[in-house]
Design an enzyme around this catalytic site. Structure first.
Site: not given
Length: 316
Positions: A43, A68, A91, A151, A154, A178
């Protein structure tokens, strides 16, 4: 991007958020080197190839799928890996599984002798920022969570729509977790230096409309997840903004998840607050003068996070 200086960002996790962030970096000419790292190596390789094919139309940079060990020379490592929030999940429901994932990720990064700055984007971001700080052993200023940066964006967007003003000229903050216990700081929200609350004084429905506006801001992720399965464009742009503030040594004020040690009367937790960001990470947390109701809500948000942190403390 500074002329003649190599800047490297490593992205851990090539899901929606990680790849949207990588694409935004490519478009905005922020770094020279971008390494994508994922447990699914194919991926990461596919995403790197796809991004490289856009180089003739974008900024000149080196993009590759790495390991890494490539974090050693990175200025910033952005962690966007982990379990995603599913429809109906909060969350905070993600804490257990993502803490286990993060312990392994952070250990692998630190084994590379990484000495840069962590940006944490995975939810629950406040708790996982704390976990990253603990697992890494780095100074608090070099571990930053994306916090309430999205946030706040937004919030500003919605206020701009409500008052028909360019959202870039709207000033205001969302503080706290959050998540579901975040709060708007109405006492410091302004447009053109005029307090937002003064702009609605002649509207009998104004306060109710602003309360509804904030509820939509707070619940925005739920509405988006119901419709398209995940949120990633907005947070990717927020992460790029944070990256620029660090690499360009801007001393910009952004609402990020920071470790508090007495600020706002809170201690030993990461939570979303305005902070000055520069090449060293978090230079200083800005303490806004909150009214009594706002302070009460911030402390409630902090308690929610503290109560939810037990899985992280067990892994410490």
């Amino acid at each position: 991007m500074f002329e003649g200086k190599t800047s490297r960002v490593a992205v851990i996790g090539t899901g929606f958020v990680g790849t949207s962030y990588a694409f935004s970096l490519l478009n905005q000419e922020v770094v020279n080197e971008l390494v994508l790292i994922d447990i699914n190596k194919d991926k990461a390789e596919g995403e790197a190839r796809d991004l490289n094919h856009g180089l003739p139309f974008g900024a000149q940079m080196k993009i590759w799928a790495g390991k890494y060990e490539d974090c050693r020379e990175a200025d910033i490592v952005v962690i966007a890996a982990g379990a995603n929030q599913a429809p109906g999940e909060t969350r905070l429901d993600l804490i257990d599984k993502n803490t286990v994932i993060f312990k392994k990720i952070v250990s692998n990064i630190m084994a590379s002798q990484f000495h840069g700055i962590f940006i944490v984007a995975t939810n629950p971001v406040d708790i996982l920022s704390y976990a990253t700080w603990k697992f890494s052993g780095l100074p608090k200023e070099r571990v930053i969570g994306s916090g309430t940066i999205l946030d706040t964006a937004r919030f500003r967007y919605s206020l701009g729509e409500y008052f028909q003003v360019d959202s870039r000229n709207v000033h205001g903050y969302i503080l706290g977790e959050h998540g579901d216990t975040e709060l708007p700081v109405w006492s410091h929200a302004s447009i053109g230096s005029r307090p937002v609350l003064s702009l609605i004084k002649d509207n009998p429905n104004g306060k109710a409309e602003l309360d509804s506006l904030f509820a939509d801001v707070r619940d925005a992720a739920y509405h988006i997840i119901e419709r398209k399965g995940a949120t990633y464009y907005g947070i990717a742009m927020g992460l790029v903004r944070l990256t620029k503030a660090i690499l360009r040594n801007e001393n910009s004020i952004l609402t990020v998840s920071s470790l508090l040690e007495g600020e706002y009367g809170l201690d030993n937790l990461y939570i979303g607050v305005p902070a000055i960001i520069n090449k060293n990470g978090i230079k200083k947390v800005i303490e806004l003068e909150l009214d009594d109701r706002e302070m009460e809500k911030l402390k409630h948000s902090a308690k929610t996070l503290k109560d939810a942190m037990q899985p992280v403390l067990l892994h410490d």
